[in-house]
Design a protein around this motif. Structure first.
Motif, PDB file in Angstrom:
ATOM      1  N   ASP A 180       0.859  -1.166   0.000  1.00 45.22           N
ATOM      2  CA  ASP A 180       0.000   0.000   0.000  1.00 45.22           C
ATOM      3  C   ASP A 180       0.896   1.216   0.000  1.00 45.22           C
ATOM      4  O   ASP A 180       1.527   1.527   1.011  1.00 45.22           O
ATOM      5  CB  ASP A 180      -0.889  -0.006   1.230  1.00 45.22           C
ATOM      6  CG  ASP A 180      -1.812   1.190   1.242  1.00 45.22           C
ATOM      7  OD1 ASP A 180      -2.503   1.394   2.234  1.00 45.22           O
ATOM      8  OD2 ASP A 180      -1.844   1.927   0.224  1.00 45.22           O
ATOM      9  N   PRO A 181       0.937   1.880  -1.116  1.00 41.62           N
ATOM     10  CA  PRO A 181       1.885   3.000  -1.191  1.00 41.62           C
ATOM     11  C   PRO A 181       1.556   4.147  -0.258  1.00 41.62           C
ATOM     12  O   PRO A 181       2.387   4.992  -0.012  1.00 41.62           O
ATOM     13  CB  PRO A 181       1.795   3.451  -2.652  1.00 41.62           C
ATOM     14  CG  PRO A 181       0.773   2.614  -3.286  1.00 41.62           C
ATOM     15  CD  PRO A 181       0.196   1.680  -2.317  1.00 41.62           C
ATOM     16  N   HIS A 182       0.380   4.129   0.247  1.00 39.90           N
ATOM     17  CA  HIS A 182       0.053   5.229   1.141  1.00 39.90           C
ATOM     18  C   HIS A 182       0.707   5.075   2.495  1.00 39.90           C
ATOM     19  O   HIS A 182       0.880   6.036   3.223  1.00 39.90           O
ATOM     20  CB  HIS A 182      -1.451   5.308   1.340  1.00 39.90           C
ATOM     21  CG  HIS A 182      -2.168   5.664   0.093  1.00 39.90           C
ATOM     22  ND1 HIS A 182      -1.974   6.864  -0.529  1.00 39.90           N
ATOM     23  CD2 HIS A 182      -3.031   4.976  -0.653  1.00 39.90           C
ATOM     24  CE1 HIS A 182      -2.730   6.906  -1.619  1.00 39.90           C
ATOM     25  NE2 HIS A 182      -3.379   5.772  -1.713  1.00 39.90           N
TER      26      HIS A 182
ATOM     27  N   HIS B  33       3.382   4.846   5.011  1.00 41.30           N
ATOM     28  CA  HIS B  33       4.783   5.203   5.102  1.00 41.30           C
ATOM     29  C   HIS B  33       5.537   4.102   5.807  1.00 41.30           C
ATOM     30  O   HIS B  33       5.037   3.510   6.745  1.00 41.30           O
ATOM     31  CB  HIS B  33       4.955   6.501   5.890  1.00 41.30           C
ATOM     32  CG  HIS B  33       4.368   7.678   5.163  1.00 41.30           C
ATOM     33  ND1 HIS B  33       4.870   8.101   3.968  1.00 41.30           N
ATOM     34  CD2 HIS B  33       3.334   8.479   5.452  1.00 41.30           C
ATOM     35  CE1 HIS B  33       4.156   9.149   3.553  1.00 41.30           C
ATOM     36  NE2 HIS B  33       3.221   9.398   4.431  1.00 41.30           N
TER      37      HIS B  33
ATOM     38  N   LEU C 233      10.658  11.663  -2.644  1.00 39.56           N
ATOM     39  CA  LEU C 233       9.575  11.740  -3.610  1.00 39.56           C
ATOM     40  C   LEU C 233      10.044  11.490  -5.036  1.00 39.56           C
ATOM     41  O   LEU C 233       9.282  11.044  -5.872  1.00 39.56           O
ATOM     42  CB  LEU C 233       8.882  13.098  -3.526  1.00 39.56           C
ATOM     43  CG  LEU C 233       7.776  13.148  -2.471  1.00 39.56           C
ATOM     44  CD1 LEU C 233       7.163  14.526  -2.409  1.00 39.56           C
ATOM     45  CD2 LEU C 233       6.710  12.114  -2.775  1.00 39.56           C
ATOM     46  N   VAL C 234      11.253  11.855  -5.280  1.00 28.47           N
ATOM     47  CA  VAL C 234      11.717  11.637  -6.650  1.00 28.47           C
ATOM     48  C   VAL C 234      11.675  10.157  -6.979  1.00 28.47           C
ATOM     49  O   VAL C 234      11.401   9.751  -8.099  1.00 28.47           O
ATOM     50  CB  VAL C 234      13.151  12.190  -6.812  1.00 28.47           C
ATOM     51  CG1 VAL C 234      13.702  11.835  -8.169  1.00 28.47           C
ATOM     52  CG2 VAL C 234      13.146  13.684  -6.607  1.00 28.47           C
TER      53      VAL C 234
ATOM     54  N   ASP D 125       9.846   7.895  -5.107  1.00 24.38           N
ATOM     55  CA  ASP D 125       8.671   7.174  -4.667  1.00 24.38           C
ATOM     56  C   ASP D 125       7.359   7.708  -5.217  1.00 24.38           C
ATOM     57  O   ASP D 125       6.308   7.445  -4.676  1.00 24.38           O
ATOM     58  CB  ASP D 125       8.608   7.212  -3.138  1.00 24.38           C
ATOM     59  CG  ASP D 125       8.336   5.823  -2.587  1.00 24.38           C
ATOM     60  OD1 ASP D 125       8.171   5.701  -1.381  1.00 24.38           O
ATOM     61  OD2 ASP D 125       8.268   4.891  -3.404  1.00 24.38           O
ATOM     62  N   ASN D 126       7.391   8.469  -6.246  1.00 17.95           N
ATOM     63  CA  ASN D 126       6.137   9.007  -6.742  1.00 17.95           C
ATOM     64  C   ASN D 126       5.477   7.979  -7.657  1.00 17.95           C
ATOM     65  O   ASN D 126       6.111   7.052  -8.121  1.00 17.95           O
ATOM     66  CB  ASN D 126       6.381  10.307  -7.479  1.00 17.95           C
ATOM     67  CG  ASN D 126       7.314  10.075  -8.649  1.00 17.95           C
ATOM     68  OD1 ASN D 126       6.923   9.551  -9.682  1.00 17.95           O
ATOM     69  ND2 ASN D 126       8.574  10.460  -8.486  1.00 17.95           N
ATOM     70  N   PRO D 127       4.232   8.183  -7.901  1.00 15.51           N
ATOM     71  CA  PRO D 127       3.510   7.148  -8.645  1.00 15.51           C
ATOM     72  C   PRO D 127       4.054   6.894 -10.028  1.00 15.51           C
ATOM     73  O   PRO D 127       3.946   5.797 -10.549  1.00 15.51           O
ATOM     74  CB  PRO D 127       2.086   7.692  -8.721  1.00 15.51           C
ATOM     75  CG  PRO D 127       1.979   8.651  -7.613  1.00 15.51           C
ATOM     76  CD  PRO D 127       3.321   9.204  -7.390  1.00 15.51           C
ATOM     77  N   LEU D 128       4.610   7.936 -10.641  1.00 15.36           N
ATOM     78  CA  LEU D 128       5.075   7.715 -11.988  1.00 15.36           C
ATOM     79  C   LEU D 128       6.535   7.307 -12.037  1.00 15.36           C
ATOM     80  O   LEU D 128       7.122   7.238 -13.094  1.00 15.36           O
ATOM     81  CB  LEU D 128       4.891   8.998 -12.818  1.00 15.36           C
ATOM     82  CG  LEU D 128       3.431   9.397 -13.021  1.00 15.36           C
ATOM     83  CD1 LEU D 128       3.354  10.680 -13.812  1.00 15.36           C
ATOM     84  CD2 LEU D 128       2.689   8.295 -13.737  1.00 15.36           C
ATOM     85  N   SER D 129       7.067   7.060 -10.892  1.00  9.01           N
ATOM     86  CA  SER D 129       8.492   6.784 -10.878  1.00  9.01           C
ATOM     87  C   SER D 129       8.818   5.544 -11.667  1.00  9.01           C
ATOM     88  O   SER D 129       8.118   4.533 -11.594  1.00  9.01           O
ATOM     89  CB  SER D 129       8.943   6.615  -9.426  1.00  9.01           C
ATOM     90  OG  SER D 129      10.138   5.917  -9.372  1.00  9.01           O
ATOM     91  N   GLN D 130       9.908   5.643 -12.404  1.00  6.52           N
ATOM     92  CA  GLN D 130      10.351   4.485 -13.161  1.00  6.52           C
ATOM     93  C   GLN D 130      11.186   3.556 -12.323  1.00  6.52           C
ATOM     94  O   GLN D 130      11.530   2.464 -12.747  1.00  6.52           O
ATOM     95  CB  GLN D 130      11.193   4.937 -14.367  1.00  6.52           C
ATOM     96  CG  GLN D 130      10.501   5.953 -15.237  1.00  6.52           C
ATOM     97  CD  GLN D 130       9.220   5.410 -15.802  1.00  6.52           C
ATOM     98  OE1 GLN D 130       8.159   5.551 -15.210  1.00  6.52           O
ATOM     99  NE2 GLN D 130       9.312   4.776 -16.938  1.00  6.52           N
TER     100      GLN D 130
ATOM    101  N   TRP E 259       5.526   2.335  -5.262  1.00  8.84           N
ATOM    102  CA  TRP E 259       4.534   2.439  -6.316  1.00  8.84           C
ATOM    103  C   TRP E 259       4.799   1.435  -7.421  1.00  8.84           C
ATOM    104  O   TRP E 259       3.882   0.861  -8.001  1.00  8.84           O
ATOM    105  CB  TRP E 259       4.534   3.849  -6.905  1.00  8.84           C
ATOM    106  CG  TRP E 259       3.783   4.815  -6.063  1.00  8.84           C
ATOM    107  CD1 TRP E 259       4.278   5.673  -5.155  1.00  8.84           C
ATOM    108  CD2 TRP E 259       2.363   4.990  -6.062  1.00  8.84           C
ATOM    109  NE1 TRP E 259       3.273   6.397  -4.573  1.00  8.84           N
ATOM    110  CE2 TRP E 259       2.090   5.997  -5.112  1.00  8.84           C
ATOM    111  CE3 TRP E 259       1.306   4.413  -6.754  1.00  8.84           C
ATOM    112  CZ2 TRP E 259       0.793   6.435  -4.857  1.00  8.84           C
ATOM    113  CZ3 TRP E 259       0.022   4.845  -6.493  1.00  8.84           C
ATOM    114  CH2 TRP E 259      -0.231   5.839  -5.559  1.00  8.84           C
TER     115      TRP E 259
ATOM    116  N   PHE F 222       3.577  -1.747  -6.313  1.00 13.84           N
ATOM    117  CA  PHE F 222       2.125  -1.713  -6.303  1.00 13.84           C
ATOM    118  C   PHE F 222       1.585  -1.959  -7.693  1.00 13.84           C
ATOM    119  O   PHE F 222       0.641  -2.730  -7.886  1.00 13.84           O
ATOM    120  CB  PHE F 222       1.662  -0.357  -5.776  1.00 13.84           C
ATOM    121  CG  PHE F 222       0.223  -0.109  -6.010  1.00 13.84           C
ATOM    122  CD1 PHE F 222      -0.191   0.710  -7.047  1.00 13.84           C
ATOM    123  CD2 PHE F 222      -0.731  -0.705  -5.222  1.00 13.84           C
ATOM    124  CE1 PHE F 222      -1.535   0.939  -7.265  1.00 13.84           C
ATOM    125  CE2 PHE F 222      -2.066  -0.486  -5.437  1.00 13.84           C
ATOM    126  CZ  PHE F 222      -2.473   0.346  -6.455  1.00 13.84           C
TER     127      PHE F 222
END
Lengths: 805, 190
Positions: free
Chosen positions: A74-76, A78, A87-88, A90-95, A101, A104
């Motif tokens: 669950d990415p929410h 912590h 954040l760089v 761990d963001n949803p669009l991270s490659q 994420w 997930f």
């Protein structure tokens, strides 16, 4: 493939369910889910109380919750300690593949694929399988869950009937069954519930449960919310279906320390010691074909002719445990049988572990699976044999008929299972070994015959010196095995061992490379035997006086140890009886009754110079034995020490010698025993009946074994006090535990060798005949047998004489 | 766990040729469930590209859009939130919070997404959220050339929305995160 990926996701779990796997009938017999859980090793098969069951259940469920928490992302949430994740990354669009994420999304992918598979599964049971509660499973898991569900339904049934036992005073928390899978709220709920459980006492419901059926009682206790472990321990629980299903699935895929691990079928696995680079599923498919060739070689050859590789259909059959071939109801019955089989590896032979046989067949459960496949093929045998090309054949195989007589298939499967297990016992190429408790000696025998006949007679001229070591070890092992499988009489043990030896001999004859000198494989012996057979066949009727004496002495020496062993073992009279009855069998088979004229009566209905020669030889041996007995015994003691070394080489290593030995020895022995002939004969007559009863368990093989035994007994009889046959067999089977004089042992060994030679002769003859028909065991025809008969007679005489001494 | 991409003011091909490469590599199909586009794409090809990222695409009309069929404003509901889209050139003064709040009340939405200023903004205002994703290509705006490429990704989960802001500053992608929670019955407060 979605199945693979789903399996892959489960493989991450580090836990395994370990436990014994024996079915326990009784109050839980009707709860299929519980029974399967026991069989798969999740629940202990021998539990002392319901409390134990509940505790184990709760433990396994906790384990699953642990795993789930770990794996399902669950990415929410912590991670502990880090309030501001990078954040760089761990963001949803991270490659970045490591980001939460990323994980997930990967699990979401898997979910989708599995959902898709599930929606196509079991459309006729749509009402159950398409409900939201079923999402997230695939074809192996679905029946497991269904079974659990049925159990819970039964539980609710019982609940309705006995409502007063189920009043639940617990302030229940509401629970959404739809959230069985991949719902993070569920996880939180579970956590909170576990906390609540801890706060409950273990107040057992005190009601008059004893009035009820034990089964109902068990159900009540299993589902008591206030029993051990509280809610988590409810063995039949709707709330924990996911956990239980996972545990069962994990056990099935991994196969707790057993040999059948379904996960192997899906993925590449490099099992330690596996010599082949084949995929396990390919190997299992070929094991299936191998079993088919054993059971029904005509169908097998037909399929091979058409070019139908086993893995074309085997892949599907094995990977989902026939899930696609049968309707759900039938499938559950079949899985009942499969799970009921023990899953642990059977190590009957410690001889060679690497490269011997097939992995799947090394456990009863695996053998059952293979046997199931074979029996399915046999079920549609006629239609398969009628197909002309591979395509139609595969069509028939892949579209298994719907209306089937399941009981019949299962019955056949069980019989083939034993066959499969034993087929795997012997090592590599002719993958069939002797059968200890074979219920179908006919089948085994018959199958062995074609192989015998097919195999070319490769003459073996040189025998390695280590042969006798191997032989000794073989004998030791056979002895140990027999002791391990205690519970039988010595007589039957020996008998079976003899059969086994005989069968090995016969089968390994076809082995093109018989010379594997390792710890007691049958190869060496079989090769020797083959050579012996050939020589014997060539030299039937040939007598060398020069070798006689030596052999006689050797046999005498051998006999004596065996004799003593016999004394310690059993009633001599019985053995005598057995021996003689063996002889009677032989003679009967040969077509002539065992008559008083053990010496004179040829006892072979099959005319042939050899037969007559053999008979005469045997008779002469018997007489010789009686005559020479005294001499032998006098020689025995001083010569005993060097005998063991010289014995087996003399007897076995030299083809011609050994071939001649058996004949000559018998002849010489016969001479020695001539004086005791009358006594011997009397015993022989009386023992016939007993022998029959003893051997009743084994069919035609008994006859052969009888031949062998009587041969042995005859060869050793001279030295045996208590019964040559038993002594010989015991010496064959290793009188290890007996503190017998070395000389006697050696003598017994030598006699054993001779007897084995005779056996091999019989086997060969038998094999040749058997090639014409697969199951012609009952036909004991041939020169070899006649020879053996006579030899046996003589050996028996010898034994009688010796026993009298 | 619904991911909504808010993007706009690309001005392709007039003011920019393409999205920044780093943005393009991040925008892969399959992850995003909805795309909200404030306008000024400007050509059909950009529309198709966005469509390939996600089939559920909502576009409002910007003044340079060549497709005149886009609506001026749009509202949609995702999860527990109501979203409103408008390009923003209609709201005068451009980028003024109070005026945008008026539009928000007009549309009766929890989250208002507008553009046109080519500047990223996110306000909590009067029980609502006003988001300006900026210009995804960094195209110059009516009043400034100094524009950083940026777009916004919203993660709507129940009553909570997490706003990820992706900005390309000096060639590097910087990510920022803002949390908004909606109370069950009342609107978002300051």
């Amino acid at each position: 493939m979605s199945v693979v990926s789903a399996a892959g996701s489960f493989e991450e779990s580090p836990t395994r369910s370990v436990g014994s796997v024996s079915e326990r009938s009784g109050p839980l017999a009707n709860l299929r889910g519980v029974k399967w859980r026991i069989n798969l090793g999740i629940l202990p098969s021998s539990y002392s109380s319901i409390e134990d069951l509940r505790r184990v259940t709760a433990d396994s469920r906790r384990r699953y919750a642990e795993i789930r928490r770990h794996l399902l992302v669950d990415p929410h949430w912590h991670k502990d300690g880090s309030n501001s994740p990078d954040l760089v990354m761990d963001n949803p669009l991270s490659q970045n593949p490591d980001s939460t994420w990323g994980r997930f999304f990967r699990s979401a992918e898997l979910e989708k694929m599995v959902d898709q598979d599930l929606s196509r599964l079991y459309p006729e049971h749509g009402s159950y399988f398409q409900t939201p509660g079923c999402q997230g499973m695939h074809e192996l898991l679905a029946p497991l869950l269904y079974v659990l569900h049925v159990d819970v339904e039964r539980l609710s049934q019982v609940r309705n009937e006995h409502e007063d036992h189920f009043t639940d005073k617990f302030d229940g928390l509401s629970f959404h069954e739809n959230d069985l899978t991949y719902n993070f709220d569920f996880k939180k709920f579970l956590d909170s519930m576990e906390d609540e459980i801890g706060s409950h006492g273990n107040s057992v419901k005190v009601r008059s449960l004893d009035e009820l059926d034990p089964e109902i009682q068990t159900i009540v206790q299993l589902s008591d919310a206030y029993g051990a472990e509280g809610e988590l321990g409810i063995v039949l629980s709707e709330k924990f279906m996911e956990h239980d299903a996972y545990c069962m699935f994990d056990a099935l895929m991994v196969g707790s320390q057993g040999s059948v691990s379904m996960a192997d079928f899906f993925a590449h696995s490099h099992a330690d010691g596996s010599l082949t680079c084949l995929l396990p599923v390919i190997e299992a498919s070929s094991a299936m074909y191998h079993l088919l060739s054993v059971a029904d070689s005509s169908l097998h050859s037909h399929l091979v002719e058409l070019g139908v590789e086993p893995q074309y259909f085997g892949l599907r059959w094995l990977r989902v445990l026939f899930g696609r071939e049968f309707s759900l109801g039938d499938l559950l019955i079949i899985w009942d049988e499969i799970f009921a089989s023990d899953s642990s590896k059977v190590n009957k032979d410690t001889e060679d572990d690497a490269g011997s046989g097939f992995g799947i067949l090394s456990s009863p459960r695996g053998a059952l699976i293979a046997a199931m496949a074979v029996s399915m093929m046999l079920y549609i045998r006629s239609s398969l044999l009628a197909t002309e090309n591979a395509t139609t054949c595969l069509q028939r195989l892949l579209n298994f008929p719907v209306n089937i007589n399941l009981k019949k298939i299962i019955g056949k499967t069980k019989s083939l299972q034993a066959l499969a297990l034993d087929a795997n016992l012997s090592s590599s190429s002719p993958p069939f070994s002797g059968v200890y408790n074979q219920n179908n000696p006919m089948v085994v025998r018959g199958s062995s015959l074609p192989s015998e006949s097919i195999s070319p007679r490769t003459p073996l001229n040189v025998v390695p010196d280590s042969y006798w070591e191997g032989k000794w070890r073989d004998l030791h092992k056979a002895e140990e095995q027999r002791h391990d499988s205690s519970g039988k009489q010595n007589q039957t043990q020996k008998k079976r061992w003899l059969e086994k030896v005989k069968l090995r001999l016969s089968r390994t004859e076809s082995d093109p490379t018989p010379r594997t000198v390792d710890n007691g494989t049958k190869h060496s012996r079989s090769s020797i035997r083959r050579s012996l057979l050939e020589d014997l066949s060539k030299e039937l009727g040939f007598e060398e006086d020069s070798e006689k004496d030596g052999i006689l002495e050797a046999s005498t020496e051998k006999d004596q140890p065996s004799v003593e062993a016999e004394v310690q073992r059993q009633d001599s009279v019985n053995r005598e009886f057995a021996c003689t009855s063996d002889e009677r069998y032989l003679t009967g088979n040969a077509g002539s009754e065992e008559s008083s004229s053990i010496f004179s009566d040829p006892a072979s209905p099959v005319s042939g110079a050899n037969d007559n020669e053999n008979d005469s030889e045997k008779s002469s041996v018997a007489s010789n034995s009686s005559v020479d007995e005294n001499d032998r015994q006098s020689h025995t003691m001083p010569e005993s020490p060097p005998l063991p070394v010289s014995q087996t080489p003399d007897d076995i290593l030299k083809d011609s010698q050994s071939n001649n030995d058996s004949l000559e020895k018998s002849q010489t022995v016969r001479k020695v025993l001539s004086g005791k002939f009358q006594w011997f004969w009397k015993f022989g007559r009386n023992s016939a009946g007993e022998e029959t009863s003893e051997k009743g368990g084994v069919a035609t093989e008994t006859k052969i074994s009888a031949n062998n035994e009587s041969n042995q007994s005859n060869s050793k009889g001279a030295s045996s006090n208590d019964g040559s046959c038993k002594s010989s067999s015991s010496s064959k089977g290793e009188t290890v535990d007996q503190n017998v004089m070395g000389t006697l042992k050696n003598l017994g060994q030598s006699m054993l060798e001779h007897i084995q030679v005779i056996e091999s002769v019989l086997q060969q003859e038998h094999g040749q005949l058997g090639s014409r028909e697969n199951f012609s065991k009952n036909v004991l025809v041939g020169k070899g047998q006649a020879t053996a008969v006579t030899a046996l007679k003589e050996l028996r005489k010898i034994s009688n004489l010796l026993s009298e001494m | 766990m619904v991911l909504v991409l808010a993007i706009g003011d690309l001005h392709i091909p007039h003011r920019a040729s393409d999205l920044p490469q780093k943005f393009k590599s991040m925008l892969v199909p399959g992850k995003i469930q909805h795309i909200i586009c404030t306008g000024n794409l400007s050509i059909k090809e950009v529309h198709d590209y966005l469509k390939s990222l996600c089939p559920d695409l909502h576009v409002t009309r910007g003044e340079y859009d060549e497709d005149s069929r886009y609506p001026e404003t749009k509202t949609l509901t995702i999860g527990q939130f109501k979203l409103g889209i408008c390009h923003g050139h209609q709201v005068i003064p451009w980028g003024d919070l109070d005026s945008l709040a008026m539009l928000q009340r007009q549309l009766d939405v929890d989250i208002l997404v507008t553009g046109h200023t080519h500047q990223f903004k996110a306000y909590k205002h009067e029980g609502g959220v006003v988001i300006n994703p900026g210009s995804a290509t960094g195209a110059y705006s009516s009043f400034t050339f100094d524009v950083n490429p940026s777009f916004v990704l919203m993660d709507i989960d129940g009553l909570r929305v997490v706003v990820y802001v992706y900005e390309l500053i000096d060639g590097e992608v910087k990510v920022d995160k803002i949390d908004f929670k909606k109370t069950a019955t009342t609107r978002l407060a300051h």
